[in-house]
Design a protein around this motif. Structure first.
Motif, PDB file in Angstrom:
ATOM      1  N   ALA A 231      49.939  20.401 -56.195  1.00  0.00           N
ATOM      2  CA  ALA A 231      50.868  21.462 -56.547  1.00  0.00           C
ATOM      3  C   ALA A 231      50.131  22.729 -56.561  1.00  0.00           C
ATOM      4  CB  ALA A 231      51.635  21.342 -57.900  1.00  0.00           C
ATOM      5  N   PHE A 232      49.014  22.594 -57.141  1.00  0.00           N
ATOM      6  CA  PHE A 232      48.169  23.707 -57.350  1.00  0.00           C
ATOM      7  C   PHE A 232      47.338  24.337 -55.864  1.00  0.00           C
ATOM      8  CE2 PHE A 232      46.434  22.860 -61.876  1.00  0.00           C
ATOM      9  CZ  PHE A 232      47.615  23.435 -62.221  1.00  0.00           C
ATOM     10  N   TYR A 233      47.163  23.040 -55.038  1.00  0.00           N
ATOM     11  CA  TYR A 233      46.776  23.348 -53.639  1.00  0.00           C
ATOM     12  C   TYR A 233      48.070  24.097 -52.608  1.00  0.00           C
ATOM     13  CZ  TYR A 233      45.286  22.692 -48.872  1.00  0.00           C
ATOM     14  OH  TYR A 233      44.968  23.067 -47.380  1.00  0.00           O
ATOM     15  N   GLY A 234      49.290  23.675 -52.931  1.00  0.00           N
ATOM     16  CA  GLY A 234      50.313  24.278 -52.311  1.00  0.00           C
ATOM     17  C   GLY A 234      50.355  25.752 -52.820  1.00  0.00           C
ATOM     18  N   LEU A 235      50.202  26.313 -54.174  1.00  0.00           N
ATOM     19  CA  LEU A 235      50.294  27.574 -54.655  1.00  0.00           C
ATOM     20  C   LEU A 235      49.119  28.222 -53.875  1.00  0.00           C
ATOM     21  CD1 LEU A 235      51.029  26.903 -58.397  1.00  0.00           C
ATOM     22  CD2 LEU A 235      52.689  27.823 -56.526  1.00  0.00           C
ATOM     23  N   PHE A 236      47.966  27.783 -53.691  1.00  0.00           N
ATOM     24  CA  PHE A 236      46.927  28.633 -53.379  1.00  0.00           C
ATOM     25  C   PHE A 236      47.025  28.741 -51.785  1.00  0.00           C
ATOM     26  CE2 PHE A 236      42.787  28.408 -51.017  1.00  0.00           C
ATOM     27  CZ  PHE A 236      42.064  29.170 -51.571  1.00  0.00           C
TER      28      PHE A 236
END
Length: 458
Positions: A231-236
């Protein structure tokens, strides 16, 4: 004019434009309808938590006007009920993700409950007759589960594609085709099993039902951390892509706020499921089956059910198809304007076959979950699921006029419906009144959707 151009160019290339808004919610760029659904779900949870708390205090004879005590004594948000709520939601939620595509393309599918029953019957017969007797592998062979699941998924795929062919190429209305399918496939399922309940199903197959198959505490935490990292990678990645294409981006504080909410949701969900402890007698049987002795005072939780894991995987795949693939773009373009889509070169007839084939495949996956949870195949499996699935998609924001819908919204719609039914059952509301409430909620949700789209111009 020269001064204006210079300022604009400097703003565009030197730093990315940022979303400017005095409203913090607007800066977060969260869909207001999705936010409203989450709020509605939260209200339902609080209401039934308080209601069950009041009932518990009344039964003990120590009722007092104390809202904090009502919340503390409630049973709706206990780890056990949350666990049961999730595994009860999976079957309808799986099919609701496919119903989004069907409704978006301006069709309807009334046969999903009956198709689920047929797929379940095929898998049950495969497990009890085809593999052990016709193939001579015996009743406990490890190949039983994968062979039966493959047979069920192939059945769902072919029947769904057949429906799509009748609708797309023979131009028979989807309402008529799937209404016929509702009667046909329910009775095909009855014929395959001779009208009998078939079970118990294969032990490995039962792992997909929920309580008989979970990831366990440790693997659930691993899954939670991996999901959080993804999820964090997707946001970034999304922010980096917007910057690269010179699109406006959210303030940094908004990105961190969204990341924080995602972290709380994922890790909190895993923590609650892990908190539901396996009963001591069940643990003892597990150790006995291994030929071991359970250590004194040993306890452990169930963790994430495999069926919920399957739903998460399907939701991710369907979301990627809807938002990142040519098929998804064609589906929403066709639903928005079928005539324009056909003039643009989209093969709408073949697209209809694909959409209903996906729906059939998801019915088969749902059949795996539903029959595995029951541990047997029954003649009434999937009864009225077609109405629940359509209701979940519509409550989740899928427009019956076509062209608009989200996968996440459909799953939330299924969760809201199941929460209403489970909560009412816990407080002693009779089944007929439960259906009355669900019907009222469905009509109200459609009305809210109409008002919302008029105000937003959607």
């Amino acid at each position: 004019m020269a001064s204006f151009r210079k300022t604009a160019m400097t703003h565009t290339f030197d730093e990315p434009a940022r979303v400017k808004s005095k409203n913090p919610l607007a800066a977060l760029e969260i869909d207001s309808r999705l936010l409203g659904m989450i709020g509605a779900f939260a209200v339902i949870c609080v209401v039934f938590q308080v209601w069950t708390g009041i009932n518990a205090m009344t039964l003990r004879g120590d009722f007092a006007w104390n809202p904090a005590a009502w919340l503390f004594d409630g049973r709706f948000l206990t780890p056990r009920n949350v666990f049961n709520l999730t595994i009860q939601t999976v079957s309808v939620a799986l099919m609701a993700t496919g119903m989004v595509f069907v409704i978006v393309t301006r069709h309807i599918d009334l046969s999903v409950g009956s198709l689920l029953a047929t797929c379940s019957a095929v898998m049950a017969v495969t497990q009890t007759v085809v593999v052990p007797e016709w193939m001579g592998l015996g009743l406990e062979h490890p190949a039983i589960a994968p062979i039966s699941i493959a047979a069920g998924m192939l059945t769902g795929l072919l029947i769904g594609a057949f429906h799509g062919w009748l609708i797309g190429y023979l131009t028979i209305p989807a309402f008529i085709v799937t209404l016929g399918g509702l009667f046909v496939w329910r009775n095909v399922a009855w014929h395959l099993t001779g009208g009998q309940t078939v079970g118990p199903l294969d032990a490995n197959f039962q792992h997909f039902g929920g309580i008989n198959g979970t990831l366990g505490v440790s693997m659930s935490w691993v899954f939670g951390l991996l999901a959080l990292a993804a999820a964090f990678y997707g946001l970034f990645s999304a922010r980096r892509a917007r910057v690269a294409h010179e699109f406006p981006v959210k303030p940094v504080w908004a990105e961190f706020a969204i990341a924080g909410m995602i972290a709380v949701a994922i890790l909190g969900f895993v923590a609650v499921l892990n908190a539901y402890e396996i009963p001591v007698r069940r643990l003892q049987r597990i150790f006995e089956d291994r030929g071991e002795v359970m250590p004194e005072g040993f306890t452990t939780g169930y963790g994430l059910p495999i069926s919920v894991f399957v739903l998460i995987v399907v939701a991710i795949v369907m979301n990627v198809v809807a938002r990142r693939t040519r098929l998804g773009r064609y589906i929403f373009a066709t639903g928005g304007n079928p005539e324009a889509a056909e003039l643009a070169g989209i093969r709408t007839r073949l697209l209809t076959v694909k959409v209903f084939a996906i729906m059939g495949l998801l019915c088969a996956i749902s059949a795996v979950v539903a029959s595995a949870r029951q541990t047997f195949h029954s003649n009434d499996i999937g009864t009225l699921d077609e109405l629940r699935v359509i209701a979940a998609a519509v409550i989740g924001g899928t427009a019956l006029s076509g062209g608009i819908g989200t996968i996440v919204g459909a799953i939330l719609g299924a969760l809201i419906m199941q929460s209403l039914q489970s909560g009412m059952a816990m407080v002693g509301v009779d089944a007929p009144y439960q259906n009355i409430v669900v019907g009222i909620v469905l009509v109200f949700a459609v009305y809210v959707d109409i008002v919302y789209r008029k105000r937003t111009g959607g």
